[in-house]
Design an enzyme around this catalytic site. Structure first.
Site, mmCIF file in Angstrom:
data_model
loop_
_atom_site.group_PDB
_atom_site.id
_atom_site.type_symbol
_atom_site.label_atom_id
_atom_site.label_comp_id
_atom_site.label_asym_id
_atom_site.label_seq_id
_atom_site.Cartn_x
_atom_site.Cartn_y
_atom_site.Cartn_z
ATOM 1 N N ASP A 124 -9.984 43.051 1.105
ATOM 2 C CA ASP A 124 -10.050 42.400 2.417
ATOM 3 C C ASP A 124 -10.669 43.310 3.473
ATOM 4 O O ASP A 124 -10.487 43.092 4.659
ATOM 5 C CB ASP A 124 -8.646 41.941 2.852
ATOM 6 C CG ASP A 124 -7.594 43.002 2.618
ATOM 7 O OD1 ASP A 124 -7.964 44.132 2.234
ATOM 8 O OD2 ASP A 124 -6.405 42.699 2.802
ATOM 9 N N LYS A 160 2.258 54.114 8.179
ATOM 10 C CA LYS A 160 2.745 53.403 9.366
ATOM 11 C C LYS A 160 3.647 54.266 10.272
ATOM 12 O O LYS A 160 4.810 53.934 10.499
ATOM 13 C CB LYS A 160 3.477 52.121 8.953
ATOM 14 C CG LYS A 160 2.591 51.174 8.149
ATOM 15 C CD LYS A 160 3.277 49.873 7.812
ATOM 16 C CE LYS A 160 2.388 48.921 7.051
ATOM 17 N NZ LYS A 160 1.806 49.387 5.803
ATOM 18 N N ASP A 208 -9.911 45.545 8.603
ATOM 19 C CA ASP A 208 -9.023 45.012 7.581
ATOM 20 C C ASP A 208 -8.824 43.552 7.973
ATOM 21 O O ASP A 208 -8.109 43.253 8.929
ATOM 22 C CB ASP A 208 -7.712 45.813 7.628
ATOM 23 C CG ASP A 208 -6.510 45.036 7.126
ATOM 24 O OD1 ASP A 208 -6.693 44.016 6.442
ATOM 25 O OD2 ASP A 208 -5.376 45.458 7.413
HETATM 26 P P1 GTP Z 1 -0.227 40.762 3.739
HETATM 27 O O1 GTP Z 1 0.866 40.110 2.944
HETATM 28 O O2 GTP Z 1 -0.704 39.907 4.863
HETATM 29 O O3 GTP Z 1 0.101 42.169 4.153
HETATM 30 O O4 GTP Z 1 -1.535 40.871 2.805
HETATM 31 P P2 GTP Z 1 -1.680 41.471 1.319
HETATM 32 O O5 GTP Z 1 -0.692 40.838 0.436
HETATM 33 O O6 GTP Z 1 -3.111 41.308 0.912
HETATM 34 O O7 GTP Z 1 -1.309 42.985 1.496
HETATM 35 P P3 GTP Z 1 -2.223 44.195 1.957
HETATM 36 O O8 GTP Z 1 -3.308 43.694 2.878
HETATM 37 O O9 GTP Z 1 -1.370 45.277 2.422
HETATM 38 O O10 GTP Z 1 -2.847 44.637 0.557
HETATM 39 C C1 GTP Z 1 -3.915 45.544 0.443
HETATM 40 C C2 GTP Z 1 -4.720 45.173 -0.777
HETATM 41 O O11 GTP Z 1 -3.929 45.299 -1.949
HETATM 42 C C3 GTP Z 1 -5.224 43.740 -0.748
HETATM 43 O O12 GTP Z 1 -6.530 43.744 -1.287
HETATM 44 C C4 GTP Z 1 -4.235 43.001 -1.630
HETATM 45 O O13 GTP Z 1 -4.811 41.868 -2.270
HETATM 46 C C5 GTP Z 1 -3.847 44.059 -2.643
HETATM 47 N N1 GTP Z 1 -2.468 43.924 -3.140
HETATM 48 C C6 GTP Z 1 -1.317 43.931 -2.417
HETATM 49 N N2 GTP Z 1 -0.238 43.806 -3.224
HETATM 50 C C7 GTP Z 1 -0.716 43.735 -4.502
HETATM 51 C C8 GTP Z 1 -0.098 43.578 -5.793
HETATM 52 O O14 GTP Z 1 1.141 43.463 -5.942
HETATM 53 N N3 GTP Z 1 -0.935 43.550 -6.867
HETATM 54 C C9 GTP Z 1 -2.299 43.650 -6.754
HETATM 55 N N4 GTP Z 1 -3.042 43.587 -7.865
HETATM 56 N N5 GTP Z 1 -2.910 43.772 -5.558
HETATM 57 C C10 GTP Z 1 -2.138 43.807 -4.446
#
Ligand code: GTP
Length: 324
Positions: A104, A155, A213
């Site tokens: 993202d 954070k 982001d």
């Molecule tokens: P929020 O719930 O809004 O915080 O978004 P998010 O779930 O995408 O979390 P965040 O933006 O912190 O995640 C950073 C990156 O890691 C993103 O590209 C997510 O798709 C990925 N990500 C987060 N959690 C996981 C997981 O459990 N497994 C995998 N494969 N990717 C994850």
């Protein structure tokens, strides 16, 4: 070289639209966020491995129907494993070194320079850092004079942040780091694994230029404005039969006759926009209906949602089939 792309998160900050559409498939500037990331991979990357979890089937279907420029392979988690667990699960045959990306992140910097920095300095990895005004929502690095990362603080309170340089979600690692992640259990890469790697030397590549982001509605729309301005979006001119100004990306199957555009809008497949409707700085997903005279500003309108005639939607996120 292979790229490992983390794509398994729930996208909670973009709910309710992410209840039905995985974040990475939300279109911005005319194509899904994921494709902006894949299309900008540096030369030399010949395969992207997608570490999926949430809505893996939807992503798999989309990627099969719309093959990206670079070959992709998907590895799905049965249970969410977090960023580190996802890497371990999907990273079975990574190259040495491999590139690691959050799916993202929309950025305008030169990722080839990151690769060069790793080759030059060695160590177990190099992380792209960007400087932000308020680092408190991010992972913040403490650096020495050689740009070696001494410490990462997730954070922190703003006044306790060791610097304003944060993890930009794009890094390069030696394959051996994958063996440092516990298998089959949820692990946070940033919080639980990266700190253990620092003694083996992890360097920073301080990038300048646009970085976002795109995980919140406001930031997603800012990323879209940037992509259009940078010429990385779809069509810039407004379609015939409409008034106002671009840039816009309108799917050819959408019907927009008589609409007015205020710039920076994505209209997806089979959307219907009625005469006299006004759209600005927004993303409209498949089959949504913006009725005559309605206005949509700074908003994300989910698939099959409806904005009633004359109604005004501003700074909102509408989920699938919502009515406003
Ligand atoms: P929020 O719930 O809004 O915080 O978004 P998010 O779930 O995408 O979390 P965040 O933006 O912190 O995640 C950073 C990156 O890691 C993103 O590209 C997510 O798709 C990925 N990500 C987060 N959690 C996981 C997981 O459990 N497994 C995998 N494969 N990717 C994850």
């Amino acid at each position: 070289m292979k790229a490992l792309v983390l794509i398994g998160g729930f996208g909670t900050r973009l709910r309710p639209v992410t209840y039905s559409v995985p974040k990475q498939l939300i279109p911005i500037a005319g194509k899904p966020m994921l494709y902006h990331v894949l299309d900008e991979l540096p030369p030399g990357v010949d395969e992207a491995v997608l570490a999926t979890g949430y809505k893996a089937d939807e992503i798999g279907r989309y990627v099969t129907e719309h093959p990206p420029k670079i070959p992709v392979r998907m590895v799905a988690e049965v249970e969410p494993l977090g960023t580190g667990g996802g890497m371990r699960n999907a990273g079975g045959d990574m190259s040495d070194p491999f590139l690691l990306l959050n799916s993202d992140v929309i950025a305008g910097f030169d990722s080839a320079a990151l690769l060069a920095r790793q080759a030059e300095r060695g160590g177990v990895g190099t992380m792209t850092l960007v400087e932000v005004e308020d680092p408190s929502p991010y992972g913040v690095a403490e650096l020495d004079g050689d740009d070696r990362i001494l410490r990462f603080v997730e954070k922190p309170r703003r006044e306790e942040a060791p610097s304003r340089w944060i993890n930009a979600g794009l890094s390069i690692w030696k394959r051996e780091v994958l063996g440092r992640i516990p298998d089959r259990v949820p692990v946070s890469w940033e919080q639980e694994v990266v700190p253990t790697l620092l003694p083996g030397r992890v360097y920073a590549y301080r990038a300048t230029g646009f970085w976002e982001d795109a995980g919140t509605p406001e930031r997603l729309l800012r990323a879209q404005r940037y992509l259009f301005e940078a010429g990385r979006g779809g069509r810039r001119a407004i379609p015939g039969g409409t008034t106002g100004k671009g840039p816009v990306a309108v799917d050819p199957s959408a019907s927009v006759d008589g609409a007015t555009f205020g710039g920076s809008v994505t209209i997806s497949a089979h959307v219907v926009v009625g005469a006299g409707a006004y759209l600005e700085d927004s993303v409209i997903l498949d089959r949504a209906n913006i009725e005559p005279g309605a206005s949509v500003l700074h908003s994300i309108v989910g698939p099959r949602a409806r904005v009633r005639a004359g109604h005004r939607v501003s700074h909102e996120v509408l989920g699938e089939a919502a009515e406003a």
